[in-house]
Enzyme design. Sequence first.
Site, PDB file in Angstrom:
ATOM      1  N   ASP A   1       0.818  -1.213   0.000  1.00 34.43           N
ATOM      2  CA  ASP A   1       0.000   0.000   0.000  1.00 34.43           C
ATOM      3  C   ASP A   1       0.858   1.272   0.000  1.00 34.43           C
ATOM      4  OD1 ASP A   1      -2.227   1.588   0.114  1.00 34.43           O
ATOM      5  OD2 ASP A   1      -3.067   0.646   1.891  1.00 34.43           O
ATOM      6  N   ASP A   2       0.554   2.184  -0.925  1.00 36.73           N
ATOM      7  CA  ASP A   2       1.195   3.503  -0.980  1.00 36.73           C
ATOM      8  C   ASP A   2       2.697   3.442  -1.264  1.00 36.73           C
ATOM      9  OD1 ASP A   2      -1.292   4.497  -0.393  1.00 36.73           O
ATOM     10  OD2 ASP A   2      -0.653   5.720   1.298  1.00 36.73           O
TER      11      ASP A   2
ATOM     12  N   CYS B   1      -6.456   4.317  -3.433  1.00 34.01           N
ATOM     13  CA  CYS B   1      -6.508   2.901  -3.047  1.00 34.01           C
ATOM     14  C   CYS B   1      -7.718   2.170  -3.622  1.00 34.01           C
ATOM     15  CB  CYS B   1      -6.522   2.780  -1.527  1.00 34.01           C
ATOM     16  SG  CYS B   1      -5.046   3.397  -0.692  1.00 34.01           S
TER      17      CYS B   1
ATOM     18  N   HIS C   1      -9.979  -2.250  -0.652  1.00 34.83           N
ATOM     19  CA  HIS C   1      -9.828  -1.044   0.147  1.00 34.83           C
ATOM     20  C   HIS C   1     -10.736  -1.049   1.365  1.00 34.83           C
ATOM     21  CE1 HIS C   1      -9.339   3.133   1.233  1.00 34.83           C
ATOM     22  NE2 HIS C   1     -10.619   3.384   1.035  1.00 34.83           N
TER      23      HIS C   1
ATOM     24  N   ASP D   1      -0.210  -0.148  -5.171  1.00 28.30           N
ATOM     25  CA  ASP D   1      -1.501   0.236  -5.737  1.00 28.30           C
ATOM     26  C   ASP D   1      -1.489   1.611  -6.403  1.00 28.30           C
ATOM     27  OD1 ASP D   1      -1.234   1.482  -3.279  1.00 28.30           O
ATOM     28  OD2 ASP D   1      -3.256   1.019  -2.571  1.00 28.30           O
ATOM     29  N   HIS D   2      -0.531   2.454  -6.094  1.00 27.08           N
ATOM     30  CA  HIS D   2      -0.366   3.763  -6.744  1.00 27.08           C
ATOM     31  C   HIS D   2       0.917   4.371  -6.201  1.00 27.08           C
ATOM     32  CE1 HIS D   2      -1.769   5.040  -2.847  1.00 27.08           C
ATOM     33  NE2 HIS D   2      -2.916   4.401  -3.058  1.00 27.08           N
TER      34      HIS D   2
END
Length: 555
Positions: free
Chosen positions: A33-34, A73, A127, A300-301
């Site tokens: 994540d992130d 997310c 999410h 995810d990004h």
Amino acid sequence: MLRLIACAVALFPLLASLAHAADKPNVLFIAVDDLNDWVHCLGGHPQTKSPNVDRLAAKGMLFERAYCSAPACNPSRASLLTGIAPFTSGVYHNDQPWRPAMPDAITLPQFYQQNGYEVIGCGKLFHGSYREEKGFDEYLKQTGDPKPKQTPVNGIPNTSHFDWGPIDAKDAEMSDYQMVDFAIEQLQKKHDKPLFLACGIYRPHLPWYVPQEYFDHFPLDQIQLPQIKEDDLADVPEAGVKIAKPSGDHKKVIETDNYAKAVQGYLASIEFADAQIGRLIAALEASPYADNTIIVLWGDHGWHLGEKLHWRKFALWEEADRVPLLIVAPGVTTPEQRCERTVTLLDLYPTLADLCGLTPPKEVAGKSLAPLLKDPTAAWDRPAVTTHGRNNHAVRDERWRYIRYADGSEELYDHQEDPQEWTNVADLPENDAVKKRLAKWLPTTNAKDADSEKTPVAKNAKAWSMSGVVVYRGQPVAGAKVTMYGRGGKAKASGVTDEEGKYVMKMEPGESFPEGEFKVTVRGVKIPDKFGDFRTTGLTVRNAKAANRYDFSFE
């Protein structure tokens, strides 16, 4: 009187015998994540410590130009796990429950389960409150982490989880450590079916609270800050400036002398996450599944730490959109491979299906990356498209980033000459041909926004009650719990059956009955788990007053 009969159906048949299924590759699916491109193997920050991600990347294919479908997310994960792009589903933001917008979508876990795999998951995959455990044979949800004694640690007023600092805790007390422990346990077990094991790592998501030792590895007086151009937004259209919000997070970080501390917190959180990934990969390498397991690791990004005077994700620039993506596929990839083609996370669903010899659902978009896994220089004419809100898109090819906002304003960056995207060259006449070529890839469909969690689901709702009977094989079931869920997966009301199998559930005035698609679960010791979770689509109920009846009959 409204009546719903839910009947059991035959289990989806396995596509192959267990003997044949055992020859199928396993899949280890790691979501982080992130995590932006600061991992060492992508070179985003010179001080990053990510030896385990780097070592894993060296085992197979690292995609150097991989991008998310949406820089948030929920829409990113929903699109990856359903294969449906945000501009098709209308799920553009974090507050839009994805399942009501895509009621018939077959998620990646469901797809593998339907194709004879044992599917096990843990941690953050979908999410937040929109987590769906349907499709998993076993699932361990993310737990909480230890917190500092006093918050905010960074001293920024009203900062919520936009905070960072060390905590007095051991690794084993952290949720990510526990999720990896669970995944390791699965790798140590014998599985009669091929295994799809998904593990979600939460860090480096905010808040950046990790044990002290990780902060100690990045002395504050040695932190290197990202290069910032103070007038970077001068040539950015108003739509982009609104996204950047330079008077928000960035101003607060600078005014409170937090820049170095924030970068330290992010680097520490990356190293912590990397350590957990290392534990998981070591367990796989020591397991009987080492030689027949496809490994996929993805973020995810991306994430901004002051670039474009912007923090967090939620933007269409390189820092928010570029993600780590690596694949190790036995018999397909070879060590030390790097691919410079522009690909997206939307390509993962068809890629995994392809590698496992399966046919994805027809709704799945994206394109299989299998040809690039075999030859990273193979022809590839597809740029990456990222969407942030309806009608806002970025198109990225191997040289250019083209952004067009809903109001028609544009940005264009030449990464060959301007890798930091400091100079918007969209207005230069000599670049008209570039814009025209990239604009052909802009989506022609821009679905209406899916309902958000804040969208009222029933107007003028009054107190209501719902009742019914639960029967299993013709006999009433006592002690079964019937639960009704609203948007976002939150339980709205529940009731327990009596000796005659009857239940009643009530909701107080002011609370609304779920409208549209909603979920109902029926749980009881006499009811097999496979029968306990349904959805009703297209059902609208308003101002119910004990006149609504839902009977559940299982055979």
